[in-house]
Scaffold this active site. Structure first.
Site, PDB file in Angstrom:
ATOM      1  N   GLU A 229       9.042  16.713  15.197  1.00 17.93           N
ATOM      2  CA  GLU A 229       9.649  16.481  13.777  1.00 17.93           C
ATOM      3  C   GLU A 229       8.714  17.463  12.591  1.00 17.93           C
ATOM      4  O   GLU A 229       7.644  17.403  12.536  1.00 17.93           O
ATOM      5  CB  GLU A 229       9.430  15.048  13.354  1.00 17.93           C
ATOM      6  CG  GLU A 229       9.950  14.911  11.885  1.00 17.93           C
ATOM      7  CD  GLU A 229       9.869  13.233  11.429  1.00 17.93           C
ATOM      8  OE1 GLU A 229      10.708  12.831  11.078  1.00 17.93           O
ATOM      9  OE2 GLU A 229       8.733  12.605  11.877  1.00 17.93           O
TER      10      GLU A 229
ATOM     11  N   GLU B 224       9.324   1.732  11.244  1.00 18.57           N
ATOM     12  CA  GLU B 224      10.383   2.887  10.867  1.00 18.57           C
ATOM     13  C   GLU B 224       9.476   4.295  11.022  1.00 18.57           C
ATOM     14  O   GLU B 224       8.936   4.391   9.980  1.00 18.57           O
ATOM     15  CB  GLU B 224      11.081   2.527   9.567  1.00 18.57           C
ATOM     16  CG  GLU B 224      12.766   3.184   9.686  1.00 18.57           C
ATOM     17  CD  GLU B 224      12.637   4.504   8.952  1.00 18.57           C
ATOM     18  OE1 GLU B 224      12.435   5.461   9.864  1.00 18.57           O
ATOM     19  OE2 GLU B 224      12.908   4.622   7.766  1.00 18.57           O
TER      20      GLU B 224
ATOM     21  N   CYS C  30      13.225  10.878   7.240  1.00 18.19           N
ATOM     22  CA  CYS C  30      13.293  10.571   8.596  1.00 18.19           C
ATOM     23  C   CYS C  30      14.418  11.051   9.418  1.00 18.19           C
ATOM     24  O   CYS C  30      14.332  11.059  10.660  1.00 18.19           O
ATOM     25  CB  CYS C  30      12.668   9.234   8.493  1.00 18.19           C
ATOM     26  SG  CYS C  30      13.661   8.073   7.978  1.00 18.19           S
TER      27      CYS C  30
ATOM     28  N   LYS D 261       1.030  -1.162  -0.061  1.00 22.53           N
ATOM     29  CA  LYS D 261       0.026  -0.016  -0.135  1.00 22.53           C
ATOM     30  C   LYS D 261       1.096   1.306   0.090  1.00 22.53           C
ATOM     31  O   LYS D 261       1.505   1.733   1.031  1.00 22.53           O
ATOM     32  CB  LYS D 261      -0.921  -0.135   1.284  1.00 22.53           C
ATOM     33  CG  LYS D 261      -2.040   0.686   0.921  1.00 22.53           C
ATOM     34  CD  LYS D 261      -2.262   2.173   0.751  1.00 22.53           C
ATOM     35  CE  LYS D 261      -1.914   2.879   2.006  1.00 22.53           C
ATOM     36  NZ  LYS D 261      -2.137   4.463   1.796  1.00 22.53           N
TER      37      LYS D 261
END
Length: 490
Positions: A383, A251, A285, A176
């Site tokens: 973040e 992750e 990331c 997906k």
């Protein structure tokens, strides 16, 4: 024509007929439409994957799977230019970066082809036990149907990180992709079809996360979940996995530090700091978005960073010489701009922080630098996932480590110094799964990749990535011709 979903080796229309508009972030214009798969489509894809896993694919050797993986790698490399250009229009990144990503995706399939062949030699390996009447061996069997949910920042490459080891292990899968960047995942499905991957082994369902993604995470026949994305969505995926005791690897986010001591080479520091935060528009990331710099070098370094940031060429990723493309979507653009407004109240804006002059359309943003950022500031703790660098200063090594480790994230960390003993000492104390010394962001596919704390669970890449999709099975054989006689003991 609206691209269909790839399920059970055929291209099928979405059950409810929904569509997704794919927007070019450089122009803000829709340039393609995809099918919006739903829970019904995920159910069909998982059923196909389960059936394929119980068929001949589930009994293939690693060598046989390696042939398929190499065929996929060859096709990706052969079509690199077209795939990279599609990624630029889908994601916004500069073409040179996209070309590198596509090459890495091909390399990933070749690497796991080699691991698949090596796996054959490990099947039935003997394990020493302290009783010579028994012989114990280990076999590695596929984990089952794998649900793979990948992000939008490296669309094809992140898919390769999961699809390649899943296939190498002998799993079947449902992929997906992000609704923002679905196109190269569909191209991967086509490549798998042309590489004669058996029907049902690889299925691709494009759709929205709260529908198709949620159903994939919760489906009882999915035995392995691998997810890359935000912490809130990762929590939802892990919660869904817990209900059926699925194996899960996550992750997630990062707020990675780069610690610079005043003995470091100034120009090397400038290069690595810039690369660490502005590559891929900061949508990485592991981006080293927190610069922690010793006071002796801070003034000169900030001056040089501002100077070089203002030289970065911004524009459409298809244009020659562009180093910074647009952010991926309107929602991401608005999120980053929102953080910049917060940052203006928390710290000093040294550079950037706005739409560059001359850009009336597209999700373009100047490289942004904040200085004097306190450790309790939101822009320091949260973040941002954009081209925004936050700078803080330190006086002692202990203070630097406190700042570096004072985060709920622990994906990556970097240190820059000429003192290699100090570098090793700091590296050992970083609370991070990936550590760089005198560099930032180099990434190879052979070592493990993953984080600590809220940055994730488990490791990807290398043989660690392969083990994610395998179940070790112990087989113990009683060798003695005499009865064991346990009931006579005592």
């Amino acid at each position: 024509m609206t691209p269909k979903l790839f399920i059970d080796g055929t291209w099928q229309a979405a059950a409810r007929g929904g569509t997704i508009d794919v927007v070019d972030p450089a122009t803000e214009r829709v340039f393609r439409t995809c099918s919006a798969g739903t829970a019904d489509d995920v159910d069909r894809a998982v059923t196909a994957a389960k059936r394929a896993g119980q068929g001949p694919w589930g009994r293939t050797t690693g060598r046989e799977r390696a042939v398929v993986l190499c065929a996929i790698a060859d096709a990706i490399e052969r079509e690199k230019q077209a795939l990279a250009e599609l990624e630029v229009r889908d994601n916004g990144k500069p073409l040179a970066e996209a070309l590198g990503d596509i090459s890495d995706a091909a390399y990933c399939f070749n690497l796991y082809a080699a691991y698949a062949e090596e796996l054959d030699a490990r099947q039935g390996e003997a394990i020493a036990v302290p009783d010579d009447r028994f012989k114990t061996t280990v076999k590695y069997v596929p984990a089952g149907v794998a649900g793979l949910i990948v992000p939008w920042n490296y669309p094809l490459l992140m898919a390769a990180w999961k699809v390649a080891p899943a296939l190498a292990a002998g799993c079947t899968l449902v992929l997906k992709p992000s609704e923002f960047t679905p196109l190269t995942a569909l191209e991967l499905a086509r490549i798998c079809e042309e590489a004669a991957v058996p029907p049902g082994v690889v299925n691709v369902v494009t759709g929205y996360g709260n529908d198709a993604g949620a159903r994939l995470a919760a489906h009882p026949d999915v035995r392995k979940l691998a997810f890359t994305g935000s912490v809130p969505t990762g929590i939802a995926v892990a919660t869904a996995a817990a209900r059926d005791i699925k194996s899960v690897s996550l992750e997630l986010g990062g707020k990675s530090p780069i610690v610079v001591f005043d003995d470091a080479d100034l120009e090397q520091v400038v290069e690595w700091v810039m690369f660490g935060i502005f590559w891929n528009q900061g949508q990485v990331c592991s981006a080293t978005s927190r610069l922690i710099v010793e006071r002796g070098i801070a003034g000169r370094l900030i001056e040089r960073l501002v100077e070089e940031a203002r030289k970065i060429t911004i524009g459409n990723g298809m244009d020659e010489g562009v180093l910074l493309g647009p952010l991926v979507s309107r929602s991401q653009y608005d999120k980053v701009l929102g953080y910049i407004e917060i940052g203006k109240q928390e710290a000093r804006l040294a550079s950037g922080g706005r739409r560059p002059p001359g850009f009336d359309a597209g999700y373009f943003l100047e490289p942004t630098i904040f200085t004097g950022v306190p450790p309790d500031a939101r822009i320091w703790r949260e973040e941002i996932f954009g081209p925004v660098l936050c700078v803080a200063e330190f006086g002692t090594e202990e203070e630097a480590l406190t700042l570096a480790n004072g985060s709920e994230f622990g994906l990556a960390a970097a240190v820059m110094t000429r003192d290699l003993e100090r570098a090793a000492r700091v590296a050992d104390r970083f609370e991070a799964g990936v550590v760089w010394i005198n560099c930032s962001q180099p990434n190879f596919l052979e070592p493990p990749w993953g984080g600590m704390k809220k940055s994730g669970v488990g490791r990807e890449l290398g043989t660690w990535g392969l083990m994610n999709f395998l179940e070790p099975k112990q087989i113990t054989n009683y060798l003695s011709p005499a009865p064991w006689g346990w009931y006579l003991k005592g």
